[in-house]
Design a protein around this motif. Structure first.
Motif, PDB file in Angstrom:
ATOM      1  N   LEU B  58       0.824  -1.211   0.000  1.00  0.00           N
ATOM      2  CA  LEU B  58       0.000   0.000   0.000  1.00  0.00           C
ATOM      3  C   LEU B  58       0.856   1.258   0.000  1.00  0.00           C
ATOM      4  N   ASN B  59       2.175   1.078  -0.045  1.00  0.00           N
ATOM      5  CA  ASN B  59       3.040   2.250  -0.162  1.00  0.00           C
ATOM      6  C   ASN B  59       2.712   2.961  -1.474  1.00  0.00           C
ATOM      7  N   GLN B  60       2.643   4.304  -1.407  1.00  0.00           N
ATOM      8  CA  GLN B  60       2.319   5.038  -2.637  1.00  0.00           C
ATOM      9  C   GLN B  60       3.477   5.038  -3.629  1.00  0.00           C
ATOM     10  N   ILE B  61       4.671   4.801  -3.100  1.00  0.00           N
ATOM     11  CA  ILE B  61       5.828   4.654  -3.974  1.00  0.00           C
ATOM     12  C   ILE B  61       5.917   3.176  -4.318  1.00  0.00           C
ATOM     13  N   CYS B  92      12.053   3.230  -7.623  1.00  0.00           N
ATOM     14  CA  CYS B  92      12.645   4.562  -7.739  1.00  0.00           C
ATOM     15  C   CYS B  92      13.723   4.555  -8.813  1.00  0.00           C
ATOM     16  N   THR B  93      13.419   3.915  -9.907  1.00  0.00           N
ATOM     17  CA  THR B  93      14.360   3.836 -11.020  1.00  0.00           C
ATOM     18  C   THR B  93      13.771   4.544 -12.244  1.00  0.00           C
ATOM     19  N   GLY B  94      12.691   5.292 -12.016  1.00  0.00           N
ATOM     20  CA  GLY B  94      12.133   6.121 -13.068  1.00  0.00           C
ATOM     21  C   GLY B  94      11.604   5.335 -14.260  1.00  0.00           C
ATOM     22  N   ILE B 127      16.845  -0.283  -3.275  1.00  0.00           N
ATOM     23  CA  ILE B 127      16.018   0.698  -3.979  1.00  0.00           C
ATOM     24  C   ILE B 127      16.915   1.706  -4.698  1.00  0.00           C
ATOM     25  N   GLY B 128      16.507   2.128  -5.892  1.00  0.00           N
ATOM     26  CA  GLY B 128      17.137   3.296  -6.512  1.00  0.00           C
ATOM     27  C   GLY B 128      18.296   3.010  -7.447  1.00  0.00           C
ATOM     28  N   THR B 235       7.178  -0.054   5.563  1.00  0.00           N
ATOM     29  CA  THR B 235       6.384  -0.683   4.517  1.00  0.00           C
ATOM     30  C   THR B 235       7.111  -0.456   3.203  1.00  0.00           C
ATOM     31  N   SER B 236       7.356  -1.513   2.476  1.00  0.00           N
ATOM     32  CA  SER B 236       8.234  -1.388   1.331  1.00  0.00           C
ATOM     33  C   SER B 236       7.508  -1.037   0.042  1.00  0.00           C
ATOM     34  N   THR B 237       8.286  -0.819  -0.978  1.00  0.00           N
ATOM     35  CA  THR B 237       7.804  -0.396  -2.284  1.00  0.00           C
ATOM     36  C   THR B 237       7.495  -1.572  -3.201  1.00  0.00           C
TER      37      THR B 237
END
Lengths: 411, 411
Positions: B58-61, B92-94, B127-128, B235-237
């Protein structure tokens, strides 16, 4: 509003003072041997009842002293003495706990020859064990409040638990051409979160303000300061911030219609923010103070919520401890703060180093950021580009020592 | 409902199986050298598209693979292959991240000669940073799914990150007189909280059930199991639980009107609860599994909320690590869980030892409780005496190793 505050803040001067610097306040603290070495009983005393305001923990489990203090303030909005003991929280102590809190209040009344309903009581320490009344009651007779910095320092020490240093702040400003002083003292180390978690704060001022107006200022300022710190996310049973106004300075009574009202609000805000940061910095086991500044949120409240979610994330806290510029954990916390954001327009900077712009990773010098993260004050900036809301929150890193302190606190 | 479940549960038999035990499933996992030593790429494969259901963070990211898998399942409710890589989360890798996720999907489609829209993708890790496509893409060609426990074990290893052991469960029950198998495999260690936090779960069954009915079961069961574990509250992505039903067993299609519907729900629940407990036990740095059982809450949801607040409290977690029967921290967590309770009617037991009855402390043998707390499975019982709601949650202790692991994860 932001501009008005900025202008007002310029006229707030931090001074080297204590809770006895505002006119009309005396204090003391002593060692009754409840704690091994440090002071464990303190008092703030006024020559007559003065306007009082308080905010309390929102935990549904509230310690006995909270009930007794609420009752005292509700009687007529005035308080003449505040007595605080550390070592035992007098929480989850059943009916006996309430009886004990009243007995402390009664004893202070007899000792200082004042009314019980003008006496606030506060406790901090271990939950679930009865206070050592055989030490506290005789201790009360030994309290000798004085209007000196030394008396204030004795008090500041008497309210500590796992804190490693005393916390105080003092500012001055001009109201109607007269110098008004606002000061405060606080304790709090672990279990610090929103809503007054095992933190106690006591603010004194010689301003002329009613109980009601003081309550409005305190409630507002608390939302922006004390309620924006988190050490471990737990909210305690005992927390309160109590403000007393002696009206010893001769100016027109303060309220929203007074032209210098914001001046006074800013002074209260400055003291509260300073105490909040001192508490965060002294989080159990902490090596670093972390400040998170969020802008571009839908509202100020949303910005504060996100700032607090970030500074409260165990993963962010351990990353900062490990001097790791792990913005992935920061964006992750943003995503689950419960505020509607745009996942594609987020900027994150660590100190002055951009790490994410428009939600895309930015190349940065790992070396420079590492050097920055080795410092003792870390600022994280987040811009959401959704609205105009701004807000700050404070916390600390999560370290081996946090675990050590909390795995062995009771034994 | 509680009774119905109890009756049904008696017919659920845990068996020594894997995700390839239900008929119709093959799997494999290999090492593409994204990670230093362990497998980092895995696949679950079916000979034809089968009914699929999923729940997501449920993370928005949300990471790119979440979007791609959602799209795949939405097409026709069926999935034929699930490919998972560990090491990079592709979050978060666009736009590049989304392109990469589609490229993985395309490559699997070409390699196995199946439709891209029947392929789910999942990623877990840092992430990222962009996934190492130069290793993953050639790796896909080397996947050779087989219907053996060994293939399942290779897959189970391929999805791990900081996990210290693989997690799987398998149960069997009878539907219309036929043996139906439900199995699952999961990963998750840190960043485990409600709503699918850096946890991946994959469930397989040979039951005959539609996409829609499977989704209803999975969503319900997730609320009671995967969403009731917490390691650090983050809470993860990337998190998702995906369930596949091959319909290889010949029974009447399952839905709420089937007389043995609850049998199947209980089987799904048993596998999910087992995986959840394994994840909690393997929390980063954990030495103990903590189970909190709350009863007497206004509703089941309230009970779950309180259970989770307790098991998520850093102060409770460090106390358990320190084998400290600190019920004060437990009652404190109850008080700020956001559920209306009666502060005067709370019972707390640690294992079988009452520590608080009717909100009053109870004398207990510190020695006996200490001996209990030295075990590896700790149960905390709370009775609120307010209503009929019951609920459980699982977590782990907070240790020095949690700090060590998370202060140095990225470097």
């Amino acid at each position: 509003m932001a501009n008005a505050q900025t202008v007002a803040m310029q006229a707030i001067e931090a001074v080297n003072g204590t809770i006895t610097t505002p006119k009309g306040f005396k204090s003391d603290g002593i060692h009754t041997k409840v704690k091994r070495k440090r002071n464990d009983l303190g008092v703030i005393y006024c020559d007559q009842p003065v306007a009082a305001a308080a905010v309390y923990t929102l935990n549904q489990i509230q310690a006995a002293p909270i009930a007794v203090t609420k009752e005292a303030i509700q009687t007529n909005g005035k308080i003449q003495a505040v007595v605080v003991n550390s070592g035992h929280a007098n929480a989850c102590t059943g009916k006996q706990g309430l009886t004990d809190a009243y007995e402390v209040q009664e004893k202070v009344a007899k000792t200082f020859v004042i009314q019980p309903e003008d006496i606030a009581v506060a406790s901090t320490g271990l939950i679930g064990e009865r206070m050592k009344m055989e030490k506290i009651i005789p201790g009360i007779e030994k309290l000798e409040p004085v209007a000196t910095n030394q008396g204030a320092e004795q008090f500041a020490q008497a309210i500590l638990t796992t804190d490693t240093f005393t916390k105080s702040a003092c500012v001055q400003t001009m109201i109607d051409g007269e110098v008004v002083t606002v000061a405060g003292v606080a304790k709090g180390s672990g279990m610090i979160h929103p809503n007054m978690a095992t933190m106690l704060g006591f603010m004194t001022t010689d301003a002329n303000i009613s109980h009601e107006a003081l309550q409005r200022v305190l409630s507002n300022v608390t939302d922006q300061t004390y309620n924006r710190i988190t050490v471990d996310g737990d909210t305690s049973t005992n927390d309160m911030v109590l403000a007393l106004a002696s009206a010893e300075v001769d100016h027109a009574e303060l309220s929203e219609t007074h032209p210098e009202w914001l001046q006074f609000v800013s002074a209260m805000q400055a003291v509260s923010e300073s105490l909040s940061k001192q508490i965060a910095r002294d989080g159990e086991g902490a090596t670093k103070l972390i400040e998170v500044q969020v802008s571009g949120a839908p509202t100020d409240a949303d910005a504060g919520k996100i700032a607090k979610q970030i500074v409260g994330s165990d993963l962010v806290k351990t990353a900062i401890y490990g001097t790791d510029a792990n913005w992935g954990r920061i964006i992750c916390a943003i995503g689950y703060a419960g505020v509607t954001i745009d996942p594609d327009t987020i900027d994150i900077a660590i100190g002055s180093y951009d790490t994410l712009l428009n939600s895309e990773p930015v190349m940065f010098s790992e070396e420079e950021v590492l050097a920055y993260l080795k410092g003792e004050e870390i600022t994280i900036h987040v811009h959401l580009h959704v609205g105009e809301g701004v807000g700050k929150a404070w916390g600390c890193d999560l370290t081996y020592d946090y675990v050590r302190i909390n795995a062995g606190y009771r034994t």
